[in-house]
Write a protein that holds these residues in place. Structure first.
Motif, PDB file in Angstrom:
ATOM      1  N   LYS A 155       0.846  -1.202   0.000  1.00 24.39           N
ATOM      2  CA  LYS A 155       0.000   0.000   0.000  1.00 24.39           C
ATOM      3  C   LYS A 155       0.883   1.253   0.000  1.00 24.39           C
ATOM      4  O   LYS A 155       0.627   2.207  -0.748  1.00 24.39           O
ATOM      5  N   GLN A 156       1.925   1.240   0.823  1.00 27.69           N
ATOM      6  CA  GLN A 156       2.846   2.378   0.901  1.00 27.69           C
ATOM      7  C   GLN A 156       3.623   2.544  -0.409  1.00 27.69           C
ATOM      8  O   GLN A 156       3.813   3.663  -0.882  1.00 27.69           O
ATOM      9  N   LYS A 158       2.672   1.675  -3.429  1.00 28.51           N
ATOM     10  CA  LYS A 158       1.749   2.200  -4.442  1.00 28.51           C
ATOM     11  C   LYS A 158       1.475   3.682  -4.234  1.00 28.51           C
ATOM     12  O   LYS A 158       1.328   4.435  -5.192  1.00 28.51           O
ATOM     13  N   LYS A 159       1.430   4.111  -2.981  1.00 31.72           N
ATOM     14  CA  LYS A 159       1.203   5.521  -2.665  1.00 31.72           C
ATOM     15  C   LYS A 159       2.426   6.364  -3.059  1.00 31.72           C
ATOM     16  O   LYS A 159       2.291   7.433  -3.649  1.00 31.72           O
ATOM     17  N   PRO A 162       3.134   6.015  -7.623  1.00 32.31           N
ATOM     18  CA  PRO A 162       1.881   5.744  -8.338  1.00 32.31           C
ATOM     19  C   PRO A 162       2.060   5.520  -9.841  1.00 32.31           C
ATOM     20  O   PRO A 162       1.183   4.952 -10.484  1.00 32.31           O
TER      21      PRO A 162
END
Length: 188
Positions: A155-156, A158-159, A162
């Motif tokens: 998740k991190q 991908k953040k 991007p």
């Protein structure tokens, strides 16, 4: 009795070739994609998974190497002043890398492996991701961990990144055989 033996032998003959064909099909996963398996590992656990993946998919193995190697004292996560603790609590920490320089234009798929540190990927992995251009590549994260899942680290990632095309991630705490089998499935 002879009939039972003949029936058994017939069944055996018909079942063996199909098993052999299935095994051959499973071990000969050839991809037209050029694959890089980049990994960061201090204790060797992630390295074993990376090696299994590279062998399973015919990829090139690449170790993400910090310019200054981590000592066991650096990895002591119980010590808030250890190198790894300071890096992981400093969001913008990007340790300098050493090792050979890559030309990513040669690859279509990049597996990227790391141990889970503080529920994230270690900062040298961030340095690696920021050092190279991943345009046109699929990046597939995999991790090893003593107790955390891969979910928050992905998740991190991908953040933070991007623009990268992210593939299906996996926590690989099982056998190296499982790592190779997963890698073959994910590049199909």
């Amino acid at each position: 009795m002879k009939q039972i033996i003949l029936i058994f032998m017939s069944l055996l003959c018909f079942s063996c070739p199909s098993k052999a064909q299935k095994q051959a099909a499973n071990t000969n996963v050839q991809s037209d994609k050029k694959i890089l398996v980049a990994y960061f590992s201090c204790t060797g656990t992630t390295e074993k998974a990376a090696d299994a993946i590279a062998k399973a998919v015919g990829g090139k193995l690449y170790r993400i190497t910090p310019a200054t190697a981590y000592t066991s004292a650096d990895l002591n996560w119980h010590n808030k002043n250890s190198r790894s603790s300071v890096e992981m609590t400093t969001e913008n920490s990007r340790p300098e890398l050493g090792g050979e320089v890559l030309d990513l234009k040669d690859y279509d798929v990049v597996f990227i492996g790391y141990p889970i540190w503080w529920d994230l990927c270690p900062r040298p992995v961030n340095t690696f991701l920021e050092k190279y251009d991943f345009s046109g590549k699929t990046v597939i994260p995999f991790a090893t961990s003593g107790g955390s899942s891969i979910t928050n680290s992905v998740k991190q990632l991908k953040k933070l990144y991007p623009k990268i095309v992210w593939g299906e991630s996996r926590l690989l705490n099982g056998s190296v055989k499982q790592a190779g089998e997963w890698a073959k499935q994910v590049i199909k």
